[in-house]
Design a protein around this motif. Sequence first.
Motif, PDB file in Angstrom:
ATOM      1  N   GLU A   1       0.687  -1.112   0.127  1.00  0.00           N
ATOM      2  CA  GLU A   1      -0.078   0.047   0.033  1.00  0.00           C
ATOM      3  C   GLU A   1       0.982   1.184  -0.165  1.00  0.00           C
ATOM      4  OE1 GLU A   1      -3.700   1.479   2.558  1.00  0.00           O
ATOM      5  OE2 GLU A   1      -1.901   1.523   3.535  1.00  0.00           O
ATOM      6  N   MET A   2       0.884   2.200  -0.979  1.00  0.00           N
ATOM      7  CA  MET A   2       1.643   3.254  -1.143  1.00  0.00           C
ATOM      8  C   MET A   2       0.725   4.365  -0.810  1.00  0.00           C
ATOM      9  SD  MET A   2       3.698   4.869  -4.347  1.00  0.00           S
ATOM     10  CE  MET A   2       2.175   5.788  -4.978  1.00  0.00           C
ATOM     11  N   VAL A   3       1.303   5.277   0.049  1.00  0.00           N
ATOM     12  CA  VAL A   3       0.768   6.348   0.700  1.00  0.00           C
ATOM     13  C   VAL A   3       1.647   7.537   0.155  1.00  0.00           C
ATOM     14  CG1 VAL A   3       0.091   7.929   2.782  1.00  0.00           C
ATOM     15  CG2 VAL A   3      -0.099   5.430   2.571  1.00  0.00           C
ATOM     16  N   ARG A   4       0.979   8.516  -0.786  1.00  0.00           N
ATOM     17  CA  ARG A   4       1.773   9.625  -1.406  1.00  0.00           C
ATOM     18  C   ARG A   4       1.418  10.936  -0.918  1.00  0.00           C
ATOM     19  NH1 ARG A   4       1.121  12.050  -7.386  1.00  0.00           N
ATOM     20  NH2 ARG A   4       2.622  13.459  -7.297  1.00  0.00           N
ATOM     21  N   GLU A   5       2.340  11.513   0.080  1.00  0.00           N
ATOM     22  CA  GLU A   5       2.029  12.774   0.543  1.00  0.00           C
ATOM     23  C   GLU A   5       2.655  13.720   0.042  1.00  0.00           C
ATOM     24  OE1 GLU A   5       1.823  12.630   5.164  1.00  0.00           O
ATOM     25  OE2 GLU A   5       2.771  10.928   4.787  1.00  0.00           O
ATOM     26  N   ILE A   6       2.107  15.073  -0.555  1.00  0.00           N
ATOM     27  CA  ILE A   6       2.513  16.102  -0.915  1.00  0.00           C
ATOM     28  C   ILE A   6       2.561  17.453  -0.138  1.00  0.00           C
ATOM     29  CG2 ILE A   6       2.697  17.497  -3.011  1.00  0.00           C
ATOM     30  CD1 ILE A   6       1.108  15.452  -4.739  1.00  0.00           C
TER      31      ILE A   6
ATOM     32  N   ASP B   1      11.293  -2.796  -6.017  1.00  0.00           N
ATOM     33  CA  ASP B   1      12.379  -1.522  -5.820  1.00  0.00           C
ATOM     34  C   ASP B   1      11.395  -0.284  -5.577  1.00  0.00           C
ATOM     35  OD1 ASP B   1      14.349   0.294  -5.421  1.00  0.00           O
ATOM     36  OD2 ASP B   1      15.018   0.013  -7.725  1.00  0.00           O
ATOM     37  N   PRO B   2      11.133   0.352  -4.218  1.00  0.00           N
ATOM     38  CA  PRO B   2      10.148   1.280  -3.952  1.00  0.00           C
ATOM     39  C   PRO B   2      10.931   2.529  -4.289  1.00  0.00           C
ATOM     40  CG  PRO B   2      10.088  -0.281  -2.217  1.00  0.00           C
ATOM     41  CD  PRO B   2      10.915  -0.884  -3.111  1.00  0.00           C
ATOM     42  N   GLU B   3      12.249   2.669  -4.064  1.00  0.00           N
ATOM     43  CA  GLU B   3      12.991   3.868  -4.623  1.00  0.00           C
ATOM     44  C   GLU B   3      12.806   4.085  -6.177  1.00  0.00           C
ATOM     45  OE1 GLU B   3      17.420   5.482  -4.679  1.00  0.00           O
ATOM     46  OE2 GLU B   3      16.638   4.967  -2.637  1.00  0.00           O
TER      47      GLU B   3
ATOM     48  N   GLN C   1      14.109   5.421   3.596  1.00  0.00           N
ATOM     49  CA  GLN C   1      14.389   4.753   5.023  1.00  0.00           C
ATOM     50  C   GLN C   1      13.801   3.466   4.955  1.00  0.00           C
ATOM     51  OE1 GLN C   1      12.490   8.241   7.144  1.00  0.00           O
ATOM     52  NE2 GLN C   1      14.836   9.036   7.788  1.00  0.00           N
ATOM     53  N   THR C   2      14.271   2.539   5.752  1.00  0.00           N
ATOM     54  CA  THR C   2      13.377   1.448   5.955  1.00  0.00           C
ATOM     55  C   THR C   2      13.206   1.171   7.426  1.00  0.00           C
ATOM     56  OG1 THR C   2      15.047   0.348   4.233  1.00  0.00           O
ATOM     57  CG2 THR C   2      13.924  -1.134   5.804  1.00  0.00           C
ATOM     58  N   GLY C   3      11.888   0.826   7.562  1.00  0.00           N
ATOM     59  CA  GLY C   3      11.160   0.886   8.911  1.00  0.00           C
ATOM     60  C   GLY C   3      11.203  -0.477   9.142  1.00  0.00           C
ATOM     61  N   CYS C   4      10.461  -0.537  10.333  1.00  0.00           N
ATOM     62  CA  CYS C   4       9.848  -2.048  11.015  1.00  0.00           C
ATOM     63  C   CYS C   4       9.094  -2.560   9.979  1.00  0.00           C
ATOM     64  CB  CYS C   4       9.552  -1.889  12.371  1.00  0.00           C
ATOM     65  SG  CYS C   4       8.013  -0.884  12.590  1.00  0.00           S
TER      66      CYS C   4
ATOM     67  N   PHE D   1       6.511   9.138  -0.009  1.00  0.00           N
ATOM     68  CA  PHE D   1       5.913   7.922  -0.578  1.00  0.00           C
ATOM     69  C   PHE D   1       6.344   6.796   0.589  1.00  0.00           C
ATOM     70  CE2 PHE D   1       6.945  10.569  -4.365  1.00  0.00           C
ATOM     71  CZ  PHE D   1       5.756  10.201  -5.085  1.00  0.00           C
ATOM     72  N   THR D   2       5.371   6.417   1.191  1.00  0.00           N
ATOM     73  CA  THR D   2       5.622   5.321   2.256  1.00  0.00           C
ATOM     74  C   THR D   2       4.730   4.091   1.668  1.00  0.00           C
ATOM     75  OG1 THR D   2       5.276   6.948   4.198  1.00  0.00           O
ATOM     76  CG2 THR D   2       5.054   4.938   4.637  1.00  0.00           C
ATOM     77  N   PHE D   3       5.711   2.971   1.613  1.00  0.00           N
ATOM     78  CA  PHE D   3       5.436   1.853   1.034  1.00  0.00           C
ATOM     79  C   PHE D   3       5.043   0.727   2.124  1.00  0.00           C
ATOM     80  CE2 PHE D   3       7.476   3.887  -2.283  1.00  0.00           C
ATOM     81  CZ  PHE D   3       6.593   3.562  -3.513  1.00  0.00           C
ATOM     82  N   THR D   4       4.022   0.205   2.387  1.00  0.00           N
ATOM     83  CA  THR D   4       3.736  -0.793   3.736  1.00  0.00           C
ATOM     84  C   THR D   4       3.394  -1.906   2.856  1.00  0.00           C
ATOM     85  OG1 THR D   4       2.936   1.075   5.095  1.00  0.00           O
ATOM     86  CG2 THR D   4       2.272  -1.262   5.782  1.00  0.00           C
TER      87      THR D   4
END
Length: 74
Positions: free
Chosen positions: A4-9, A30-32, A49-52, A69-72
């Motif tokens: 799920e990608m969240v795009r914040e502008i 490859d999210p980047e 950045q890679t999170g938990c 862009f946050t990829f979960t």
Amino acid sequence: MEYEMVREIKNMCPNNQMRDVFFTEVETDDPEGYVVSFLKGKAVEVSTQTGCNGAVTVHATCDGLIQTFTFTPL
């Protein structure tokens, strides 16, 4: 991998602290690279950045516009 990608502008207008937020399901390994190709044809700077739990956050500046862009993983 499916995310799920969240795009914040970020809104750069004075006195407006709201952000535009979009939700999308994407499939990528490859999210980047996905972000760079999504913003293709523009001057793009990215940091990752890679999170938990496998979450990946890509910060992008494209023609002065700041986006996150946050990829979960789904």
